[in-house]
Structure formats: C-alpha cells, structure tokens
Design an enzyme around this catalytic site. Structure first.
Site, PDB file in Angstrom:
ATOM      1  N   CYS A  47       6.778  -0.715   6.325  1.00 38.76           N
ATOM      2  CA  CYS A  47       6.313   0.506   5.662  1.00 38.76           C
ATOM      3  C   CYS A  47       7.374   0.957   4.668  1.00 38.76           C
ATOM      4  O   CYS A  47       8.566   0.928   4.983  1.00 38.76           O
ATOM      5  CB  CYS A  47       6.078   1.590   6.713  1.00 38.76           C
ATOM      6  SG  CYS A  47       5.552   3.162   6.025  1.00 38.76           S
ATOM      7  N   LEU A  48       6.947   1.392   3.495  1.00 36.89           N
ATOM      8  CA  LEU A  48       7.897   1.854   2.478  1.00 36.89           C
ATOM      9  C   LEU A  48       8.632   3.123   2.930  1.00 36.89           C
ATOM     10  O   LEU A  48       9.662   3.468   2.368  1.00 36.89           O
ATOM     11  CB  LEU A  48       7.177   2.109   1.147  1.00 36.89           C
ATOM     12  CG  LEU A  48       6.582   0.872   0.453  1.00 36.89           C
ATOM     13  CD1 LEU A  48       5.801   1.273  -0.788  1.00 36.89           C
ATOM     14  CD2 LEU A  48       7.665  -0.127   0.094  1.00 36.89           C
ATOM     15  N   HIS A  95      -1.573   6.872   7.808  1.00 37.28           N
ATOM     16  CA  HIS A  95      -0.679   7.845   7.154  1.00 37.28           C
ATOM     17  C   HIS A  95      -1.400   9.178   6.921  1.00 37.28           C
ATOM     18  O   HIS A  95      -0.793  10.245   6.998  1.00 37.28           O
ATOM     19  CB  HIS A  95      -0.191   7.314   5.798  1.00 37.28           C
ATOM     20  CG  HIS A  95       1.010   6.431   5.885  1.00 37.28           C
ATOM     21  ND1 HIS A  95       2.217   6.852   6.396  1.00 37.28           N
ATOM     22  CD2 HIS A  95       1.209   5.137   5.504  1.00 37.28           C
ATOM     23  CE1 HIS A  95       3.098   5.863   6.329  1.00 37.28           C
ATOM     24  NE2 HIS A  95       2.514   4.807   5.793  1.00 37.28           N
ATOM     25  N   GLY A 107       0.830  -1.190   0.000  1.00 31.72           N
ATOM     26  CA  GLY A 107       0.000   0.000   0.000  1.00 31.72           C
ATOM     27  C   GLY A 107       0.863   1.238   0.000  1.00 31.72           C
ATOM     28  O   GLY A 107       2.076   1.166   0.245  1.00 31.72           O
ATOM     29  N   HIS A 159      -3.326   0.697   8.063  1.00 36.54           N
ATOM     30  CA  HIS A 159      -1.971   1.256   7.995  1.00 36.54           C
ATOM     31  C   HIS A 159      -1.955   2.507   7.117  1.00 36.54           C
ATOM     32  O   HIS A 159      -1.419   3.554   7.505  1.00 36.54           O
ATOM     33  CB  HIS A 159      -1.019   0.182   7.449  1.00 36.54           C
ATOM     34  CG  HIS A 159       0.390   0.640   7.252  1.00 36.54           C
ATOM     35  ND1 HIS A 159       1.446   0.129   7.973  1.00 36.54           N
ATOM     36  CD2 HIS A 159       0.932   1.562   6.410  1.00 36.54           C
ATOM     37  CE1 HIS A 159       2.561   0.727   7.590  1.00 36.54           C
ATOM     38  NE2 HIS A 159       2.284   1.598   6.634  1.00 36.54           N
ATOM     39  N   GLU A 160      -2.569   2.396   5.930  1.00 35.94           N
ATOM     40  CA  GLU A 160      -2.564   3.537   5.001  1.00 35.94           C
ATOM     41  C   GLU A 160      -3.425   4.679   5.534  1.00 35.94           C
ATOM     42  O   GLU A 160      -3.081   5.849   5.391  1.00 35.94           O
ATOM     43  CB  GLU A 160      -3.035   3.113   3.607  1.00 35.94           C
ATOM     44  CG  GLU A 160      -2.177   2.047   2.939  1.00 35.94           C
ATOM     45  CD  GLU A 160      -0.682   2.331   2.993  1.00 35.94           C
ATOM     46  OE1 GLU A 160      -0.270   3.502   2.966  1.00 35.94           O
ATOM     47  OE2 GLU A 160       0.081   1.346   3.089  1.00 35.94           O
ATOM     48  N   GLN A 179       3.202   9.847   1.277  1.00 31.56           N
ATOM     49  CA  GLN A 179       4.502   9.178   1.143  1.00 31.56           C
ATOM     50  C   GLN A 179       5.253   9.587  -0.122  1.00 31.56           C
ATOM     51  O   GLN A 179       6.453   9.358  -0.229  1.00 31.56           O
ATOM     52  CB  GLN A 179       4.327   7.654   1.169  1.00 31.56           C
ATOM     53  CG  GLN A 179       3.873   7.139   2.528  1.00 31.56           C
ATOM     54  CD  GLN A 179       3.722   5.634   2.513  1.00 31.56           C
ATOM     55  OE1 GLN A 179       2.694   5.119   2.107  1.00 31.56           O
ATOM     56  NE2 GLN A 179       4.757   4.923   2.914  1.00 31.56           N
TER      57      GLN A 179
HETATM   58 ZN    ZN Z   1       3.365   2.940   5.527  1.00 31.34          ZN
END
Ligand code: ZN
Length: 152
Positions: free
Chosen positions: A88-89, A134, A46, A130-131, A51
């Site tokens: 997480c990216l 953000h 995701g 999770h997203e 991000q």
């Molecule tokens: Zn993340």
C-alpha cells in the site's frame, strides 16, 4: 494536474469513512486528475482519495488491463478467492499476504457522472477490493495473514 502528498499509516484520516460524492463536478474531475498524477508517479496499482487527504468515495486502479476511475463505487458481486502479496502506498516498506475474491463486479460513476459496471478478475479484483477498503477506513494490514518487510 498536481502531485499530492500520500498520507501514511498512523494518520487518523486513513481510519475515517469516506463520504459519497453528491455531484460529479469540476472539483471531482480535478481530484481525479491529481490522483492519476500521484498514483503514476508513485508507481502504485491504485489510490483512494483518502490517501491524499480527501474523504470522498473515489478511487482509481492502475493495472495491466488499464487505468480505471470509480466514484461512489459499490461491489455488487464477488466470487472465488485468491491469496497473494499486497502493499500500500500509505504503508511503506511492508508487504502482506491477503485473501481476496478472485472476481468482483463494481458499479460506480465515471468522471462524466455516468453510471457503469465493471468486472475485474485476478490482480485487478484485488486492487478494487484493496481500494474499496480504504473508503471504509480499512487497511490491508488489518486483514493480512502475514506481513513482512519490503524494500519498496
Ligand atoms: Zn492502499
């Protein structure tokens, strides 16, 4: 479509609250296209717009059930709980154990500006939560029960 650089923890933008999308226009469609290319190239589950440096309430999830885009998402229902590994990216080389609901119902707009409702279970529910976090400036590391190093 274009690959966009993923910002990393420590960048203050990740702590900002993303703003609602007022109109689903070409700019948002381009953003979604760029997010698709970026999350696929990064092999992520995701990605939230913040991000890639865009403070808009937009995220995507890339899970077994498919690829889904959410504009102005709202989690309207959640149930159950699961505990599992999360990465997480924007937080490289780490994974953590996080507790999340096992089922969530999300309302959002699609890339045509049309409202839809989606029920996600298991891993997909975790990805949605999770997203969504953000968009509120929250990282999984804020909630993790434990965090360890990872080679990813
Ligand atoms: Zn993340």
């Amino acid at each position: 479509m274009a690959y966009r650089k993923i910002i990393q923890v420590g960048d203050p933008l990740l702590r900002e609250i993303s703003q609602p999308v007022e109109k689903v226009d070409d700019e948002i469609v381009t953003l979604l296209d760029d997010m698709k290319e970026t999350v696929e190239k990064a092999e992520g589950a995701g990605l939230a717009a913040v991000q890639i440096g865009v403070l808009k309430r937009v995220f995507v999830i890339n899970v077994e059930e498919g690829y889904f885009e959410f504009i102005n998402p709202q989690i309207v229902k959640q149930a159950g709980s699961q505990k599992g590994k999360e990465g997480c990216l924007s937080v490289q080389h780490k994974v953590g154990i996080v507790e999340r609901p096992n089922k969530v119902v999300v309302k959002a707009l699609d890339r045509n500006g049309k409202a839809f409702k989606l029920t996600a279970y298991g891993f997909a529910a975790k990805a949605v939560c999770h997203e969504y976090d953000h968009l509120e400036g929250i990282l999984y590391t804020d909630k993790a029960l434990s965090i360890e190093a990872s080679d990813q």
